[in-house]
Design a protein around this motif. Structure first.
Motif, PDB file in Angstrom:
ATOM      1  N   HIS A   1       0.818  -1.222   0.000  1.00 26.43           N
ATOM      2  CA  HIS A   1       0.000   0.000   0.000  1.00 26.43           C
ATOM      3  C   HIS A   1       0.845   1.262   0.000  1.00 26.43           C
ATOM      4  CE1 HIS A   1      -3.337  -2.541   0.490  1.00 26.43           C
ATOM      5  NE2 HIS A   1      -3.192  -2.806   1.765  1.00 26.43           N
ATOM      6  N   TYR A   2       2.159   1.080   0.185  1.00 25.96           N
ATOM      7  CA  TYR A   2       3.019   2.260   0.275  1.00 25.96           C
ATOM      8  C   TYR A   2       3.312   2.864  -1.088  1.00 25.96           C
ATOM      9  CZ  TYR A   2       6.682  -1.037  -1.050  1.00 25.96           C
ATOM     10  OH  TYR A   2       7.421  -1.973  -1.714  1.00 25.96           O
ATOM     11  N   ILE A   3       2.921   2.156  -2.144  1.00 29.86           N
ATOM     12  CA  ILE A   3       3.165   2.709  -3.481  1.00 29.86           C
ATOM     13  C   ILE A   3       2.050   3.705  -3.813  1.00 29.86           C
ATOM     14  CG2 ILE A   3       3.346   2.139  -5.935  1.00 29.86           C
ATOM     15  CD1 ILE A   3       4.480  -0.606  -4.966  1.00 29.86           C
ATOM     16  N   ASP A   4       2.443   4.917  -4.155  1.00 28.60           N
ATOM     17  CA  ASP A   4       1.466   5.968  -4.483  1.00 28.60           C
ATOM     18  C   ASP A   4       0.492   5.510  -5.556  1.00 28.60           C
ATOM     19  OD1 ASP A   4       3.092   7.507  -2.969  1.00 28.60           O
ATOM     20  OD2 ASP A   4       3.390   9.075  -4.480  1.00 28.60           O
ATOM     21  N   ILE A   5      -0.740   5.957  -5.440  1.00 25.14           N
ATOM     22  CA  ILE A   5      -1.715   5.672  -6.493  1.00 25.14           C
ATOM     23  C   ILE A   5      -1.226   6.275  -7.823  1.00 25.14           C
ATOM     24  CG2 ILE A   5      -4.078   6.120  -7.274  1.00 25.14           C
ATOM     25  CD1 ILE A   5      -4.961   5.962  -4.354  1.00 25.14           C
ATOM     26  N   LYS A   6      -0.621   7.457  -7.733  1.00 25.33           N
ATOM     27  CA  LYS A   6      -0.119   8.141  -8.937  1.00 25.33           C
ATOM     28  C   LYS A   6       0.928   7.280  -9.660  1.00 25.33           C
ATOM     29  CE  LYS A   6       2.620  11.912  -8.716  1.00 25.33           C
ATOM     30  NZ  LYS A   6       3.090  13.226  -8.247  1.00 25.33           N
ATOM     31  N   VAL A   7       1.842   6.737  -8.877  1.00 27.40           N
ATOM     32  CA  VAL A   7       2.900   5.898  -9.451  1.00 27.40           C
ATOM     33  C   VAL A   7       2.315   4.596 -10.006  1.00 27.40           C
ATOM     34  CG1 VAL A   7       4.989   4.580  -8.908  1.00 27.40           C
ATOM     35  CG2 VAL A   7       4.661   6.851  -7.926  1.00 27.40           C
TER      36      VAL A   7
ATOM     37  N   GLU B   1      -0.658   4.079 -11.115  1.00 31.36           N
ATOM     38  CA  GLU B   1      -1.371   4.321 -12.378  1.00 31.36           C
ATOM     39  C   GLU B   1      -0.391   4.492 -13.530  1.00 31.36           C
ATOM     40  OE1 GLU B   1      -3.931   7.603 -11.484  1.00 31.36           O
ATOM     41  OE2 GLU B   1      -5.526   6.279 -10.730  1.00 31.36           O
ATOM     42  N   MET B   2       0.714   5.176 -13.247  1.00 34.02           N
ATOM     43  CA  MET B   2       1.705   5.373 -14.306  1.00 34.02           C
ATOM     44  C   MET B   2       2.296   4.030 -14.743  1.00 34.02           C
ATOM     45  SD  MET B   2       4.972   7.894 -14.475  1.00 34.02           S
ATOM     46  CE  MET B   2       6.084   7.828 -15.903  1.00 34.02           C
ATOM     47  N   LEU B   3       2.587   3.170 -13.765  1.00 31.79           N
ATOM     48  CA  LEU B   3       3.158   1.850 -14.075  1.00 31.79           C
ATOM     49  C   LEU B   3       2.284   1.070 -15.048  1.00 31.79           C
ATOM     50  CD1 LEU B   3       4.280   0.764 -10.525  1.00 31.79           C
ATOM     51  CD2 LEU B   3       5.764   0.779 -12.527  1.00 31.79           C
ATOM     52  N   LYS B   4       0.965   1.173 -14.839  1.00 31.75           N
ATOM     53  CA  LYS B   4       0.044   0.416 -15.687  1.00 31.75           C
ATOM     54  C   LYS B   4      -0.013   0.981 -17.103  1.00 31.75           C
ATOM     55  CE  LYS B   4      -1.309  -2.243 -12.319  1.00 31.75           C
ATOM     56  NZ  LYS B   4      -0.265  -3.258 -12.175  1.00 31.75           N
ATOM     57  N   LYS B   5       0.398   2.237 -17.232  1.00 27.88           N
ATOM     58  CA  LYS B   5       0.255   2.886 -18.537  1.00 27.88           C
ATOM     59  C   LYS B   5       1.541   2.899 -19.353  1.00 27.88           C
ATOM     60  CE  LYS B   5      -3.357   5.978 -16.906  1.00 27.88           C
ATOM     61  NZ  LYS B   5      -3.522   7.321 -16.341  1.00 27.88           N
TER      62      LYS B   5
ATOM     63  N   GLU C   1      -5.464   7.361   0.974  1.00 26.86           N
ATOM     64  CA  GLU C   1      -4.047   7.296   0.654  1.00 26.86           C
ATOM     65  C   GLU C   1      -3.280   8.461   1.272  1.00 26.86           C
ATOM     66  OE1 GLU C   1      -2.617   8.406  -3.078  1.00 26.86           O
ATOM     67  OE2 GLU C   1      -1.006   6.936  -3.111  1.00 26.86           O
TER      68      GLU C   1
ATOM     69  N   HIS D   1      -0.268   7.789   3.738  1.00 21.44           N
ATOM     70  CA  HIS D   1       1.086   8.225   3.421  1.00 21.44           C
ATOM     71  C   HIS D   1       1.591   9.237   4.435  1.00 21.44           C
ATOM     72  CE1 HIS D   1       2.242   6.294  -0.399  1.00 21.44           C
ATOM     73  NE2 HIS D   1       0.947   6.045  -0.411  1.00 21.44           N
TER      74      HIS D   1
ATOM     75  N   MET E   1       2.662   7.188   7.427  1.00 21.05           N
ATOM     76  CA  MET E   1       3.916   6.477   7.120  1.00 21.05           C
ATOM     77  C   MET E   1       5.094   7.441   7.128  1.00 21.05           C
ATOM     78  SD  MET E   1       3.368   3.731   4.156  1.00 21.05           S
ATOM     79  CE  MET E   1       2.148   2.469   4.189  1.00 21.05           C
TER      80      MET E   1
ATOM     81  N   GLN F   1       6.323  -1.787   5.036  1.00 19.50           N
ATOM     82  CA  GLN F   1       5.706  -0.814   4.123  1.00 19.50           C
ATOM     83  C   GLN F   1       6.136   0.603   4.482  1.00 19.50           C
ATOM     84  OE1 GLN F   1       1.940  -1.438   2.299  1.00 19.50           O
ATOM     85  NE2 GLN F   1       1.384  -3.012   3.758  1.00 19.50           N
TER      86      GLN F   1
ATOM     87  N   ASP G   1      -2.615   8.842 -21.028  1.00 21.98           N
ATOM     88  CA  ASP G   1      -3.203   7.505 -21.175  1.00 21.98           C
ATOM     89  C   ASP G   1      -2.150   6.426 -21.385  1.00 21.98           C
ATOM     90  OD1 ASP G   1      -6.150   8.159 -21.160  1.00 21.98           O
ATOM     91  OD2 ASP G   1      -5.417   9.549 -22.667  1.00 21.98           O
TER      92      ASP G   1
ATOM     93  N   TYR H   1       2.330   5.820 -21.703  1.00 18.47           N
ATOM     94  CA  TYR H   1       3.694   6.345 -21.703  1.00 18.47           C
ATOM     95  C   TYR H   1       4.540   5.488 -22.641  1.00 18.47           C
ATOM     96  CZ  TYR H   1       2.522   8.945 -17.462  1.00 18.47           C
ATOM     97  OH  TYR H   1       1.955   9.806 -16.553  1.00 18.47           O
TER      98      TYR H   1
ATOM     99  N   ARG I   1       8.692  -6.056 -20.274  1.00 21.20           N
ATOM    100  CA  ARG I   1       8.764  -4.847 -19.452  1.00 21.20           C
ATOM    101  C   ARG I   1      10.013  -4.882 -18.574  1.00 21.20           C
ATOM    102  NH1 ARG I   1       3.705  -2.315 -18.558  1.00 21.20           N
ATOM    103  NH2 ARG I   1       3.782  -2.380 -16.308  1.00 21.20           N
TER     104      ARG I   1
ATOM    105  N   LEU J   1      10.893   2.791 -10.809  1.00 27.01           N
ATOM    106  CA  LEU J   1       9.746   3.694 -10.876  1.00 27.01           C
ATOM    107  C   LEU J   1       8.748   3.366  -9.761  1.00 27.01           C
ATOM    108  CD1 LEU J   1       7.981   5.808 -12.320  1.00 27.01           C
ATOM    109  CD2 LEU J   1       7.222   4.028 -13.877  1.00 27.01           C
TER     110      LEU J   1
ATOM    111  N   ILE K   1       7.724  12.548 -10.178  1.00 29.03           N
ATOM    112  CA  ILE K   1       7.659  11.211  -9.580  1.00 29.03           C
ATOM    113  C   ILE K   1       9.053  10.740  -9.176  1.00 29.03           C
ATOM    114  CG2 ILE K   1       7.322   8.766 -10.211  1.00 29.03           C
ATOM    115  CD1 ILE K   1       4.654   9.468 -11.331  1.00 29.03           C
TER     116      ILE K   1
END
Lengths: 80, 187, 305
Positions: free
Chosen positions: A66-72, A74-78, B36, B40, B43, B135, C140, C142, C170, C241, C287
């Motif tokens: 859970h420590y991974i930011d939602i922002k990060v 989401e970026m990983l998935k994209k 979150e 955070h 944490m 974590q 959408d 990268y 990846r 990342l 980031i």
């Protein structure tokens, strides 16, 4: 534990051999081979140290991250 | 700061809400994105407290965090049924901890039993899977195995002592991003 | 299907990389119209109703920001194309100088500036820092690379236009590299001009600062295969990342230390010009800067004074 090594990716650096306290891996002909997969407790520190991301563990419990930011996340998935 | 900004700020803290104490909290399932920020923040703050503690108290930091964990362990296990067997105690403990920490007893393939005797020591290997300490440390870029891990050591030792009456010690064998191997040494 | 390619703070190399599809571009334009691209055509403004907008370059000044917002509004899908758009890229290195110094360098100090020439007052002002596209707008997809390599684009662009998804590796650059580690003895850091690297063995093991292990692949390890250490132009590998505690610099130090049995402190002493050797392509990314162990904040603070 089912551990697989992508032999094309593996550079034979031996860092996983060095890192694992349970001596799961051995270096054979410049490729890491999981010789004692049943000794693996799934900490995945070998994943972290492997420069080529050549390791794959199947059937493992994935701890919460859970420590991974939602922002990060989401970026990983994209990233394609 | 412009006047417009101040008005906007004030407006953002005003509403037409009717606020009654019996209706609180207004929302039981907040959005993940809101959760979150809180998570955070906690944490981050925890990491900074530990980092500062280490800077000021040096190795004494470990003693402080260990003590805190031990108190917690004793406190929680106080209400448990007392029992002799460590394995049973660990089982109860794992139920209790689930959510924050999840662990299992573990053994290398060449060992017959989970209770291992080696070099005059009796111990059990524990693999910690989910862990709020890990974590937090990874969120903050702190090394695993430092003072914050001592809280968990204290916790397990305190709880085992409370349930079985046996003295114990927890040692870290290996840390990883997905699990950590620990050794519960029984005395 | 309407495609647009927008240019922000970059070198237009990513647009050229699209043209590097060569004859395949004929298939592409058969399926889709390129309706806007300042580098390759004359349309001045992006039209409405764009299906896929590729944005190249970082966001460094107000104009970049406005153009990004405009194209985001007019496009259904926005793709950050190239490392500048994804992580700030080379444009991000501008953060190592103050905005005043940048301005004065461009208009007074470069050789082509006429002494006593007029300093323009109507150019778009700098933002206070560089941003990756994803820091300021919803992205959408990268697509990293400086520029994204032809072999990679020939796979993904037609798939995107057709609305297909595909599974690509990846992994890091090391996974695509054909070298093996070989012996690591008496390790000392070598600059690139020192000696000629042995072609069989790992460049990092030989002492060259090769960022392959912390860099996202997709380039076929083109540089290491030509005896050039990787300098990280594809941006960070996904584990870097992902993890807030992992950073390009920290992970390189740790790997070198593990490989050589030198302590991390000793390794750190041998490294030089960390901003350019480690963060050349990621310094403008929020980031990457937000990572707890990142050196980016300190480097920017130290140099931009």
């Amino acid at each position: 534990m089912d551990i697989r090594v992508d032999t094309d990716a593996c550079v034979g650096c031996g860092l996983c051999v060095k890192d694992c306290p349970m001596h799961v891996y051995e270096l054979q002909n410049n490729v890491s081979v999981p010789v004692r997969p049943n000794n693996c407790m799934g900490c995945l520190s070998c994943h972290e140290i492997c420069p080529a991301q050549a390791l794959e563990h199947r059937g493992i419990y994935a701890a919460r991250r859970h420590y991974i930011d939602i922002k990060v996340c989401e970026m990983l998935k994209k990233v394609i | 700061m412009s006047a417009g900004y101040i008005d906007e700020l004030h407006d953002s803290f005003r509403s037409d809400l009717v606020y009654r104490s019996e209706d609180i909290p207004l929302e039981c399932s907040p959005k993940p994105k809101e959760m979150e920020q809180t998570l955070h923040g906690v944490m981050k703050l925890n990491g900074l407290v530990i980092r500062s503690l280490e800077e000021i108290a040096g190795r004494g930091a470990n003693a402080v965090t260990y003590r805190a964990g031990k108190k917690f362990g004793h406190e929680v296990a106080k209400y448990f049924q007392k029992r002799e067997d460590v394995e049973g105690a660990l089982h109860e403990l794992s139920d209790l901890l689930r959510g924050q920490y999840s662990f299992e007893v573990w053994k290398p393939e060449d060992k017959e039993t989970f209770i291992i005797e080696e070099n005059g020591e009796t111990f059990i290997y524990l693999v910690f899977h989910d862990c709020i300490v890990r974590q937090t440390l990874r969120r903050n870029g702190l090394e695993q195995g430092g003072p914050l891990c001592q809280t968990l050591f204290g916790y397990v030792v305190g709880a085992i002592e409370e349930i079985t009456g046996r003295k114990a010690k927890l040692e870290i064998v290996h840390t990883g991003p997905n699990a950590c191997l620990k050794k519960l040494v029984l005395k | 299907m309407k495609i647009a390619i927008e240019e922000l703070a970059g070198c237009s190399g990513c647009t050229i990389a699209v043209l590097d599809l060569h004859e395949m571009i004929l298939d592409l334009v058969a399926d889709a119209d390129i309706v806007y691209s300042p580098v390759i055509m004359d349309a001045k403004e992006p039209p409405e109703g764009i299906d896929i907008a590729f944005v190249t370059g970082a966001v460094r000044n107000e104009e970049n920001h406005e153009r990004l917002e405009k194209i985001r509004k007019r496009a259904k899908v926005l793709v950050a194309l190239g490392t500048c758009a994804c992580y700030g890229g080379i444009s991000g290195l501008s953060m190592l100088s103050s905005n005043e110094d940048l301005f004065s360098c461009v208009y007074r100090e470069v050789e082509t500036a006429k002494p006593g020439g007029v300093i323009p007052t109507d150019v778009p002002p700098f933002l206070y820092r560089a941003f990756a596209v994803g820091d300021l707008a919803k992205v959408d997809y990268y697509v990293t690379g400086c520029p994204p390599k032809e072999a990679f684009l020939t796979k993904i662009i037609p798939a995107m236009v057709a609305g297909d998804t595909l599974e690509l590796s990846r992994k890091s650059v090391c996974a695509e590299c054909d070298r093996i580690m070989g012996p690591v003895d008496n390790w000392t850091l070598k600059r690139r001009h020192e000696g000629i690297p042995d072609r069989e063995h790992c460049l990092l093991g030989q002492g060259y600062l090769c960022l392959g292990s912390v860099t996202f692949g997709r380039c076929g390890a083109a540089c290491p295969k030509n005896n050039i250490p990787c300098h990280g132009c594809n941006g960070p590998s996904l584990d870097i990342l992902r993890e807030p505690c992992r950073d390009i610099y920290g992970m390189m130090v740790r790997r070198i230390s593990d490989l050589t049995d030198k302590s991390q402190k000793e390794v750190e002493k041998e490294l030089y010009d960390v901003a350019h050797t480690m963060y050349a392509f990621t310094i403008g990314s929020l980031i990457m800067e937000d990572k707890e162990s990142s050196k980016i904040r300190d480097l920017v603070k130290e140099r931009s004074r």
